[in-house]
Design a protein around this motif. Structure first.
Motif, short mmCIF file in Angstrom:
data_model
loop_
_atom_site.label_atom_id
_atom_site.label_comp_id
_atom_site.label_asym_id
_atom_site.label_seq_id
_atom_site.Cartn_x
_atom_site.Cartn_y
_atom_site.Cartn_z
N GLY A 1 0.79 -1.22 0.00
CA GLY A 1 0.00 0.00 0.00
C GLY A 1 0.83 1.27 0.00
N LEU A 2 2.13 1.20 0.31
CA LEU A 2 2.98 2.39 0.33
C LEU A 2 3.23 2.89 -1.09
CD1 LEU A 2 5.65 1.46 3.02
CD2 LEU A 2 3.77 3.08 3.23
N GLY A 3 3.20 4.23 -1.27
CA GLY A 3 3.44 4.81 -2.58
C GLY A 3 4.16 6.15 -2.46
N VAL A 4 5.07 6.41 -3.39
CA VAL A 4 5.82 7.68 -3.44
C VAL A 4 5.73 8.20 -4.87
CG1 VAL A 4 8.03 8.81 -3.11
CG2 VAL A 4 7.39 6.91 -1.63
N SER A 5 5.46 9.51 -4.99
CA SER A 5 5.31 10.12 -6.30
C SER A 5 6.10 11.42 -6.34
CB SER A 5 3.83 10.39 -6.60
OG SER A 5 3.69 11.12 -7.80
N PHE A 6 6.90 11.63 -7.38
CA PHE A 6 7.70 12.83 -7.59
C PHE A 6 7.20 13.54 -8.85
CE2 PHE A 6 10.37 9.98 -5.16
CZ PHE A 6 10.95 10.81 -4.22
N PRO A 7 6.45 14.65 -8.71
CA PRO A 7 6.00 15.37 -9.91
C PRO A 7 7.20 15.97 -10.64
CG PRO A 7 4.72 16.00 -7.99
CD PRO A 7 5.89 15.23 -7.48
N LEU A 8 7.27 15.78 -11.92
CA LEU A 8 8.36 16.30 -12.74
C LEU A 8 7.92 17.57 -13.46
CD1 LEU A 8 9.70 13.00 -14.35
CD2 LEU A 8 10.51 14.16 -12.29
N PRO A 9 8.76 18.61 -13.44
CA PRO A 9 8.40 19.81 -14.21
C PRO A 9 8.46 19.53 -15.71
CG PRO A 9 10.63 20.01 -13.36
CD PRO A 9 10.06 18.75 -12.77
N ARG A 10 7.60 20.17 -16.44
CA ARG A 10 7.62 20.02 -17.88
C ARG A 10 8.89 20.64 -18.43
NH1 ARG A 10 2.84 21.59 -15.82
NH2 ARG A 10 0.95 20.39 -16.29
N PRO A 11 9.34 20.24 -19.59
CA PRO A 11 10.56 20.82 -20.16
C PRO A 11 10.45 22.35 -20.30
CG PRO A 11 9.92 18.86 -21.37
CD PRO A 11 8.80 19.16 -20.43
N GLY A 12 11.36 23.07 -19.67
CA GLY A 12 11.37 24.53 -19.73
C GLY A 12 10.42 25.22 -18.77
N GLU A 13 9.60 24.48 -18.02
CA GLU A 13 8.62 25.10 -17.14
C GLU A 13 9.29 25.84 -15.99
OE1 GLU A 13 4.70 23.90 -14.43
OE2 GLU A 13 5.95 22.34 -15.36
N LEU A 14 10.26 25.20 -15.36
CA LEU A 14 10.91 25.81 -14.22
C LEU A 14 11.67 27.07 -14.63
CD1 LEU A 14 11.05 25.12 -11.22
CD2 LEU A 14 13.26 24.05 -11.63
N ASP A 15 12.32 27.03 -15.78
CA ASP A 15 13.06 28.20 -16.27
C ASP A 15 12.12 29.36 -16.56
OD1 ASP A 15 15.59 29.42 -17.32
OD2 ASP A 15 14.41 29.44 -19.17
N ALA A 16 10.95 29.05 -17.13
CA ALA A 16 9.98 30.11 -17.41
C ALA A 16 9.43 30.70 -16.12
CB ALA A 16 8.83 29.56 -18.27
N LYS A 17 9.17 29.88 -15.10
CA LYS A 17 8.69 30.40 -13.82
C LYS A 17 9.72 31.32 -13.18
CE LYS A 17 6.80 27.76 -10.83
NZ LYS A 17 6.57 26.61 -9.90
N GLU A 18 10.98 30.89 -13.21
CA GLU A 18 12.03 31.73 -12.63
C GLU A 18 12.20 33.02 -13.43
OE1 GLU A 18 15.38 29.12 -12.59
OE2 GLU A 18 15.00 28.48 -10.53
#
Length: 467
Positions: free
Chosen positions: A137-154
């Protein structure tokens, strides 16, 4: 053959399962270790008012108060940009933008969870559960930023920080202009009051002369009354001038962030010829202002932030992917692959582009208007100094010679004196107006306390980290 139940290796629900508890305990401990404590910051209006009342203008060196030595316009402007409460409030917005910039560069938090369906199904179907049921029942999820999304936010956050910084430069620019113009008005009223004091002494002497002459039968009651009326008119004008002086002083104190009653001498501005930039035509000043005006720089930063936000929304049209103990995909079916958000960002960018265009148009109009007003003030001052004032001084000299010869009366002499004082007053007002127009033209061209950066470059990450 021994079964699992007989050997005791298959635990029941009544037996402790330590692994999930340890995981949960470790997660909670790690989360609590990074928590910040709440610190209240109440606002006390009485304390704020007490601090404002304690304000005092000091010389830039800080060694002696300015009221002991006087202050020039540059010192006053420098003090104002540091102590003006409204500008301090604008400057505080930079910290908000820098905090948002830090947030923009962070990855999304992982998701840690436990699904009890496996254990529940085993209990329902088989009547018992195992460690495997709980671990499954244990689960771990890491959301990945879309390509270029983090750079655009910054990028968008960096331009928002730069916009806040340029808002401060805009506030400093406007404040310096207002300080310079208000100081010129204050000095103008002070000089006119000095001239009024001189005229008041002359009028009092004239009234006393006519009172004595009337007592001796050498002057009529009408002449004495005219002299008294002239004195009353001068006193009434002094009351009006003192009201103007109080108003100008309080406006200046408000710009400096000082109590309304603060009083200190202001050094007379040195006669200064217009700089070479002001000798250019208005269109040349407009061309230079495009890189110097803080209001244009602030709008450019807002537009660049909107540009980055368009890029961000375009990146967000792709599905959101998360990885961990499994793979999760969030397609954009219901959001129409982010098309509405993209359209909103594009519309916002287009609106800012038109706003920037309108501001450039307004800057051109303002510079042309300020340049025309400056030239008119200069022509008027030249006329008064070269023709009107010398003519009034010459007229008074001729009247004095004629009075000694008995050709004119003392009332006529008083009239000539009043004409000379009026000419001096007009010249004083024209000289102050000329300097006010000079400061306004320099401010319109972006040449007054210019601290604006290149409109095409945002604040760097290193600059934010160093603050």
């Amino acid at each position: 053959m021994t079964t699992e139940e007989e050997s005791g290796h298959r635990p029941t629900l009544s037996q402790p399962i330590h692994t999930p508890r340890l995981v949960v305990a470790f997660t909670l401990a790690a989360a609590l270790a990074g928590c910040a404590s709440y610190e209240p910051a109440p606002v006390d209006a009485a304390e704020i008012l007490a601090d404002l009342r304690a304000g005092r203008f000091a010389s830039p060196s800080g060694e002696a108060p300015a009221d002991a030595e006087g202050a020039d316009l540059e010192q006053l402007a420098a003090f104002a940009v540091t102590h003006n409460p409204a500008l301090r409030a604008i400057r505080a917005r930079i910290g908000v933008g820098e905090a948002l910039l830090v947030e923009a560069g962070l990855l999304a938090n992982p998701t840690i969870g436990w699904d009890g369906m496996d254990a529940l199904a085993s209990q329902i179907v088989e009547g018992t559960t195992s460690s495997v049921d709980f671990l499954a029942g244990l689960g771990v999820s890491f959301p990945l930023p879309r390509p270029g999304e983090l750079d655009a936010k910054e990028g968008a956050a960096r331009w928002r920080v730069e916009q806040a910084r340029r808002q401060v430069a805009l506030g400093e620019w406007r404040l310096a202009r207002d300080v310079f113009v208000t100081c010129e008005e204050l000095r103008e009223v002070q000089r006119i009051l000095e001239q009024n004091e001189e005229l008041l002494r002359v009028a009092e002497s004239t009234r006393e002369y006519f009172n004595r002459a009337r007592s001796a039968g050498a002057a009529t009651a009408m002449q004495a009354n005219l002299a008294a009326g002239e004195l009353l008119a001068i006193r009434a004008e002094r009351v009006r001038l003192e009201s103007r002086l109080r108003d100008a002083r309080q406006r200046l104190n408000g710009l400096l962030g000082l109590p309304p009653s603060a009083d200190f001498p202001i050094l007379a501005a040195q006669a200064r010829e217009p700089e070479d930039e002001l000798e250019l035509g208005p269109e040349a000043i407009v061309d230079r202002s495009l890189t110097l005006r803080p209001d244009l720089a602030e709008l450019m930063a807002a537009y660049q932030a909107a540009e980055e936000e368009v890029r961000l929304e375009v990146k967000r049209q792709f599905p959101q992917i998360s990885i961990g103990t499994g793979i999760w995909l969030v397609p954009g079916f219901f959001t129409r692959f982010n098309r509405p958000a993209i359209a909103t960002a594009v519309a916002r960018r287009e609106a800012l582009r038109h706003e920037f265009e309108a501001q450039v148009h307004e800057v051109r109009r303002e510079i042309h208007d300020a340049h025309a007003a400056f030239e008119e003030a200069r022509r008027l001052l030249d006329f008064l100094e070269s023709e009107l004032l010398p003519n009034a001084e010459k007229g008074l000299r001729l009247a004095g010679t004629a009075f000694e010869a008995g050709e004119v009366t003392l009332i006529e002499i008083l009239t000539m004196q009043r004409s000379l004082v009026d000419a001096r007053t007009r010249t004083t007002e024209a000289r102050a107006e000329f300097r006010r127009r000079l400061w306004q033209l320099r401010a319109a061209g972006g040449l007054l306390l210019t601290t604006t950066k290149d409109p095409a470059s945002p604040v760097s990450e290193r600059e934010v980290q160093e603050r």
